[in-house]
Design a protein around this motif. Structure first.
Motif, mmCIF file in Angstrom:
data_model
loop_
_atom_site.group_PDB
_atom_site.id
_atom_site.type_symbol
_atom_site.label_atom_id
_atom_site.label_comp_id
_atom_site.label_asym_id
_atom_site.label_seq_id
_atom_site.Cartn_x
_atom_site.Cartn_y
_atom_site.Cartn_z
ATOM 1 N N LEU A 9 0.827 -1.204 0.000
ATOM 2 C CA LEU A 9 0.000 0.000 0.000
ATOM 3 C C LEU A 9 0.861 1.252 0.000
ATOM 4 O O LEU A 9 0.597 2.201 -0.746
ATOM 5 N N ALA A 10 1.910 1.275 0.808
ATOM 6 C CA ALA A 10 2.791 2.446 0.853
ATOM 7 C C ALA A 10 3.479 2.681 -0.486
ATOM 8 O O ALA A 10 3.559 3.826 -0.967
ATOM 9 N N ILE A 11 3.958 1.630 -1.107
ATOM 10 C CA ILE A 11 4.604 1.768 -2.421
ATOM 11 C C ILE A 11 3.604 2.264 -3.450
ATOM 12 O O ILE A 11 3.891 3.179 -4.226
ATOM 13 N N LEU A 12 2.420 1.677 -3.463
ATOM 14 C CA LEU A 12 1.384 2.108 -4.404
ATOM 15 C C LEU A 12 1.035 3.579 -4.225
ATOM 16 O O LEU A 12 0.953 4.334 -5.196
ATOM 17 N N LEU A 13 0.830 4.003 -2.984
ATOM 18 C CA LEU A 13 0.484 5.405 -2.730
ATOM 19 C C LEU A 13 1.594 6.348 -3.182
ATOM 20 O O LEU A 13 1.332 7.394 -3.779
ATOM 21 N N ASN A 14 2.848 5.983 -2.912
ATOM 22 C CA ASN A 14 3.959 6.835 -3.343
ATOM 23 C C ASN A 14 4.086 6.883 -4.862
ATOM 24 O O ASN A 14 4.359 7.943 -5.424
ATOM 25 N N LEU A 16 1.574 6.525 -6.930
ATOM 26 C CA LEU A 16 0.440 7.330 -7.397
ATOM 27 C C LEU A 16 0.695 8.817 -7.224
ATOM 28 O O LEU A 16 0.367 9.614 -8.109
ATOM 29 N N VAL A 17 1.291 9.215 -6.105
ATOM 30 C CA VAL A 17 1.557 10.638 -5.908
ATOM 31 C C VAL A 17 2.638 11.114 -6.880
ATOM 32 O O VAL A 17 2.615 12.252 -7.353
ATOM 33 N N MET A 18 3.571 10.232 -7.232
ATOM 34 C CA MET A 18 4.553 10.593 -8.261
ATOM 35 C C MET A 18 3.862 10.785 -9.609
ATOM 36 O O MET A 18 4.182 11.715 -10.355
ATOM 37 N N PHE A 19 2.910 9.912 -9.916
ATOM 38 C CA PHE A 19 2.136 10.044 -11.164
ATOM 39 C C PHE A 19 1.375 11.360 -11.181
ATOM 40 O O PHE A 19 1.372 12.075 -12.194
ATOM 41 N N ILE A 20 0.732 11.702 -10.073
ATOM 42 C CA ILE A 20 -0.011 12.963 -10.000
ATOM 43 C C ILE A 20 0.936 14.141 -10.195
ATOM 44 O O ILE A 20 0.629 15.093 -10.916
ATOM 45 N N GLY A 21 2.094 14.076 -9.555
ATOM 46 C CA GLY A 21 3.075 15.147 -9.721
ATOM 47 C C GLY A 21 3.542 15.274 -11.155
ATOM 48 O O GLY A 21 3.614 16.379 -11.710
ATOM 49 N N ALA A 22 3.830 14.151 -11.788
ATOM 50 C CA ALA A 22 4.261 14.188 -13.184
ATOM 51 C C ALA A 22 3.150 14.737 -14.078
ATOM 52 O O ALA A 22 3.416 15.498 -15.009
ATOM 53 N N ARG A 23 1.912 14.387 -13.778
ATOM 54 C CA ARG A 23 0.790 14.904 -14.577
ATOM 55 C C ARG A 23 0.683 16.417 -14.456
ATOM 56 O O ARG A 23 0.434 17.114 -15.435
ATOM 57 N N GLY A 56 6.483 11.585 -3.432
ATOM 58 C CA GLY A 56 6.474 10.179 -3.822
ATOM 59 C C GLY A 56 7.868 9.579 -3.805
ATOM 60 O O GLY A 56 8.075 8.466 -3.298
ATOM 61 N N VAL A 57 8.832 10.313 -4.321
ATOM 62 C CA VAL A 57 10.217 9.839 -4.321
ATOM 63 C C VAL A 57 10.721 9.693 -2.879
ATOM 64 O O VAL A 57 11.340 8.683 -2.527
ATOM 65 N N LEU A 58 10.433 10.684 -2.047
ATOM 66 C CA LEU A 58 10.870 10.627 -0.650
ATOM 67 C C LEU A 58 10.245 9.434 0.075
ATOM 68 O O LEU A 58 10.920 8.720 0.820
ATOM 69 N N GLY A 59 8.962 9.201 -0.146
ATOM 70 C CA GLY A 59 8.298 8.069 0.494
ATOM 71 C C GLY A 59 8.926 6.742 0.098
ATOM 72 O O GLY A 59 9.147 5.871 0.945
ATOM 73 N N TRP A 73 5.880 7.415 9.852
ATOM 74 C CA TRP A 73 5.799 8.821 10.275
ATOM 75 C C TRP A 73 5.633 9.745 9.078
ATOM 76 O O TRP A 73 4.878 10.714 9.118
ATOM 77 N N PHE A 74 6.342 9.436 8.010
ATOM 78 C CA PHE A 74 6.205 10.230 6.788
ATOM 79 C C PHE A 74 4.771 10.191 6.276
ATOM 80 O O PHE A 74 4.177 11.219 5.967
#
Length: 120
Positions: A9-14, A16-23, A56-59, A73-74
Motif C-alpha cells: 500500500l505504501a509503495i502504491l500510494l507513493n 500514485l503521488v509521483m504520477f499525480i506530480g508528473a501529470r 512520492g520519491v521521498l516516500g 511517520w512520513f
C-alpha cells in the motif's frame, strides 16, 4: 501477512503521488481540473507537480533505506496534504464529490497506510 500489505500500500500510494506530480508537470490544465479547481497553467501548477512528485520519491526512499517506522511517520505527516486539498477544493468552489471522494478519501487511505506501517 501484514508486512506485504503495509509495504504494498505504501509503495502504491507513493507511486500514485509521483504520477499525480508528473501529470501536473506535463499536463497542468487537465491535472488541475482533476484536482477539483480548474486553473490556467501557471507557477502554482508546476509547484504542485514538483511537490507531489518529490513526496512520492521521498516516500519510496524512506521505505527502501530507512524502514517502516520512518515511512510510517512520513505517511502520517503527508496525510496533511490531501486533508488540506479537501479544504482547498471546498473553499475554491469545487465539487464536494471531488473534495471528499478524491482528496479526503486519499487522506484516509494514507492514514491507513501509516497505521499498517506502524504495526509492522
Amino acid at each position: 501477512m501484514l508486512t506485504p500489505i503495509a509495504y504494498g500500500l505504501a509503495i502504491l500510494l507513493n507511486l500514485l503521488v509521483m504520477f499525480i506530480g508528473a501529470r501536473f508537470l506535463l499536463q497542468p490544465e487537465a491535472a488541475a481540473t482533476g484536482y477539483g479547481v480548474p486553473a490556467k497553467p501557471n507557477a502554482y501548477l508546476t509547484i504542485k507537480g514538483l511537490r507531489d512528485f518529490s513526496y512520492g520519491v521521498l516516500g519510496l526512499a524512506l521505505l527502501a533505506f530507512a524502514g517502516t517506522y520512518a515511512a510510517a511517520w512520513f505517511m502520517l505527516v503527508v496525510a496533511l496534504n490531501p486533508l488540506g486539498d479537501t479544504l482547498i477544493v471546498l473553499r475554491g468552489g469545487g465539487a464536494k464529490a471531488v473534495a471528499f471522494g478524491i482528496h479526503f478519501a486519499t487522506a484516509v487511505i494514507v492514514l491507513i497506510s501509516a497505521a499498517l506501517l506502524f504495526a509492522v
